[in-house]
Design a protein around this motif. Structure first.
Motif, short mmCIF file in Angstrom:
data_model
loop_
_atom_site.label_atom_id
_atom_site.label_comp_id
_atom_site.label_asym_id
_atom_site.label_seq_id
_atom_site.Cartn_x
_atom_site.Cartn_y
_atom_site.Cartn_z
N LYS A 100 -5.97 -4.67 9.52
CA LYS A 100 -5.56 -5.68 10.38
C LYS A 100 -5.59 -5.64 11.76
CE LYS A 100 -0.46 -6.97 11.01
NZ LYS A 100 1.35 -6.82 11.04
N GLN A 150 -1.21 -10.83 5.80
CA GLN A 150 0.76 -10.96 4.94
C GLN A 150 0.85 -10.22 3.68
OE1 GLN A 150 1.74 -14.17 7.26
NE2 GLN A 150 3.67 -12.77 7.76
N HIS A 151 0.80 -10.09 3.67
CA HIS A 151 1.48 -9.44 1.77
C HIS A 151 1.42 -11.01 1.39
CE1 HIS A 151 0.96 -4.75 0.84
NE2 HIS A 151 0.23 -5.74 1.65
N GLU A 152 1.18 -11.46 0.17
CA GLU A 152 1.29 -12.69 -0.64
C GLU A 152 2.64 -12.98 -1.16
OE1 GLU A 152 -0.56 -14.87 -4.32
OE2 GLU A 152 -0.26 -12.90 -4.32
N ARG A 169 -3.61 -13.84 11.59
CA ARG A 169 -2.67 -13.05 10.83
C ARG A 169 -3.19 -12.63 9.22
NH1 ARG A 169 2.64 -13.99 13.73
NH2 ARG A 169 3.46 -13.11 11.58
N VAL A 225 -2.75 -13.00 1.98
CA VAL A 225 -2.71 -14.36 2.98
C VAL A 225 -3.32 -14.50 4.54
CG1 VAL A 225 -1.87 -16.68 3.76
CG2 VAL A 225 -1.16 -15.59 1.52
N PHE A 279 -4.74 -0.68 4.96
CA PHE A 279 -4.90 -2.24 5.81
C PHE A 279 -3.90 -2.14 6.68
CE2 PHE A 279 -0.97 -5.60 5.91
CZ PHE A 279 -1.35 -6.46 5.83
N ASN A 280 -3.78 -1.50 7.74
CA ASN A 280 -3.18 -1.38 8.79
C ASN A 280 -4.33 -1.63 9.89
OD1 ASN A 280 -0.53 -1.55 9.07
ND2 ASN A 280 -0.50 0.54 9.23
#
Lengths: 452, 89
Positions: free
Chosen positions: B61, B78-80, B76, B4, B57-58
């Protein structure tokens, strides 16, 4: 996808209300590190901890990043060292504490718990040596936390331990006098200690636990306070409902973090401890939740009832959210770590005696309370005995983490820094209890029926 | 795996463009977008699929946070899983 407002609620909880995972604590059994040679045993301990917890910090940080929720502390708890060291011929266990400290430094954690002894009904040789080693161990290490279980509802209270621990606390205070007796902040005396608590200073890995587990401590007083702020006219039933729902959400976040970290470290998930644990930061206070319910200051009449309701509602919400709820799961009231508590003490609203009453209805006990440095050991023992009695009679855990700050008196403040905060020195009752404390022996286990 | 993305800040032109550009460059697919503007305050939530993501992922981000700073928004990702855990029984 969770609804729009749900996503925003979570983001707000994390950004504005300080929702965080307070700790992921890896429990490690050291039973297979027992050796008749102390040196060999310590080598095994160091190797086992650094091997099993090698990736604890790395995985913790990775999940923190992916989920976008802070994991404040990464910690380790181990089997009570008195059980491990007892088979060696060593006459002092400070070296064991140093080994734990070294292992903690290697894996990059900030606290390691388990320099502990379980003596509710009597001492073994190892228990005695460990207890005697506590002051020096805490003064010469950085990360090691110590605890002693001195009573239980099944066994009663070991009053010899109570007496000795009063002296141990004083010695620890003296040895760490240059830092406001901070050594005492790393020691807890428990009654009915729990074996799976992830929170420091009282964490240890019980003998009934698995080889290695991952326990999680969640927090979030700010989230609960904010939820209550929005319901100014709520009745008690409605307030309890709000707290339960909030606790549920916090617990679910903790459960997710715990199970994910455990899976990645390839160890079983242990328990989730949903305790409202304050920090000295503004907006992260348990006292402020109680005040939000309508108390002018924490500590006034009504505080015990407010805390009882909070504690119970937190448990109910948490238990619905995870099948693995354990540890304390309730509300913590550490004075130096809670900005609202500090203010309540400073303005005279919160007294030592009221704190003691509050401990009969919440998770732990007299926690992070600073008292005058010249308080006699016997008075500290009296405080330990009172708290143990509350726990033993009421079938709950109680603990005492008290700091007789060397060289300081009422009116002064002890500065511990960081999460440990600062504590105004609180007066204690000056009447003597040494004859009572010196009697020695065991207060028998209480009757478990005819409860009035 | 889905995540998300939350974008919050003062409304301005090009917000969706800037965010979706980063996502597209890294092969992240947008599955759902909802947004609202209240009193000049822009809030957008994106559900994205990272199955074919071309970077770590980082890195994604950090790239999103960087663009957030450039356009003055808080972004932001963030994982769902976190939202599903907290808000569904």
């Amino acid at each position: 996808m969770a609804m729009f407002k749900d996503v925003l609620e979570t983001v707000r909880m994390i950004e504005k209300e300080r929702l965080d995972i307070r700790t992921i604590t890896m429990g490690i059994s050291l039973l297979d590190c027992i050796d008749s040679s102390g040196a060999k045993s310590r080598q095994k301990i160091y190797e086992k901890i650094t091997r099993l917890a090698e990736n604890l910090v790395k995985e913790g940080e990775r999940i923190e990043n992916e989920l976008g929720i802070p994991i404040v502390n990464k910690r380790i708890s181990v089997t009570p060292i008195a059980l491990i060291a007892g088979s060696s011929d060593d006459l002092n266990y400070v070296e064991y504490a140093k080994t734990l400290d070294a292992a903690a430094a290697t894996v990059g954690i900030n606290f390691i718990g388990g320099f502990s002894a379980l003596v509710p009904k009597g001492f073994t040789k190892g228990d005695r040596i460990l207890i005697d080693s506590i002051p020096e161990a805490l003064a010469t290490t950085n990360c090691v936390c110590s605890s002693v279980n001195l009573g239980s509802s099944k066994a009663g209270i070991n009053m010899d331990a109570v007496k000795r621990l009063g002296e141990v606390i004083k010695e620890t205070a003296y040895l760490t006098r240059d830092a406001d007796s901070i050594g005492c902040a790393k020691f807890v005396a428990f009654a009915n200690a729990v074996e799976d608590n992830p929170f420091m200073a009282g964490a240890f890995h019980g003998v009934g636990e698995a080889e290695s587990v991952l326990n999680v401590g969640v927090s979030g007083p700010g989230v609960v306070k904010r939820a209550l702020e929005k319901a100014q006219d709520a009745s008690f039933g409605e307030m309890a409902e709000i707290i339960k729902k909030t606790a549920f959400k916090i617990t679910r976040a903790g459960h997710l973090v715990g199970t994910t970290v455990a899976e990645r470290l390839n160890v079983p998930f242990g328990i989730l401890d949903l305790s409202l644990a304050p920090t000295p930061e503004i907006g992260d206070s348990v006292a402020r939740i109680l005040e939000e319910m309508g108390l002018e200051h924490c500590g006034t009449h009504g505080t015990t009832a407010a805390l009882a309701m909070l504690n119970d509602a937190v448990k109910k919400g948490g238990i619905m959210a995870s099948t693995s709820v354990g540890g304390f799961s309730g509300a913590f009231i550490p004075v130096s770590e809670d900005e609202g508590m500090i203010e309540a003490v400073e303005c005279g609203a919160l007294t030592f005696d009221k704190l003691e009453a509050m401990t009969s209805v919440c998770s732990v006990g007299i926690d992070m309370v600073a008292i005058p440095g010249d308080t006699p050991a016997s008075t500290i023992s009296g405080i330990l005995a009172d708290e143990a009695a509350i726990g033993v009679i009421n079938n709950k855990t109680t603990g005492v983490r008290i700091i007789p700050v060397y060289g300081k008196d009422v009116g002064d403040t002890a500065e511990f820094g960081g999460l440990l905060g600062r504590a105004p020195i609180m007066p204690v009752n000056k009447n003597d209890c040494s004859v009572f404390v010196n009697r020695g022996g065991q207060i028998p286990a209480p009757i478990h029926s005819f409860k009035n | 795996m889905r995540a998300v993305v939350t974008v919050i800040g003062k409304d301005r032109t090009g917000i969706i463009y800037n965010v979706s550009k980063i996502l597209a460059e890294n092969s992240v697919n947008i599955e759902d977008i909802s947004q609202t503007v209240m009193h000049d305050f822009f809030t957008m939530i994106m559900l994205v699929d990272m199955t074919n993501m071309s970077v770590d992922f980082n890195i994604l981000k950090a790239a999103l946070e960087e663009v957030g700073e450039t356009i003055g928004m808080s972004i932001r990702i963030q994982h769902e899983d976190l939202f599903n855990a907290m808000h569904t029984i």
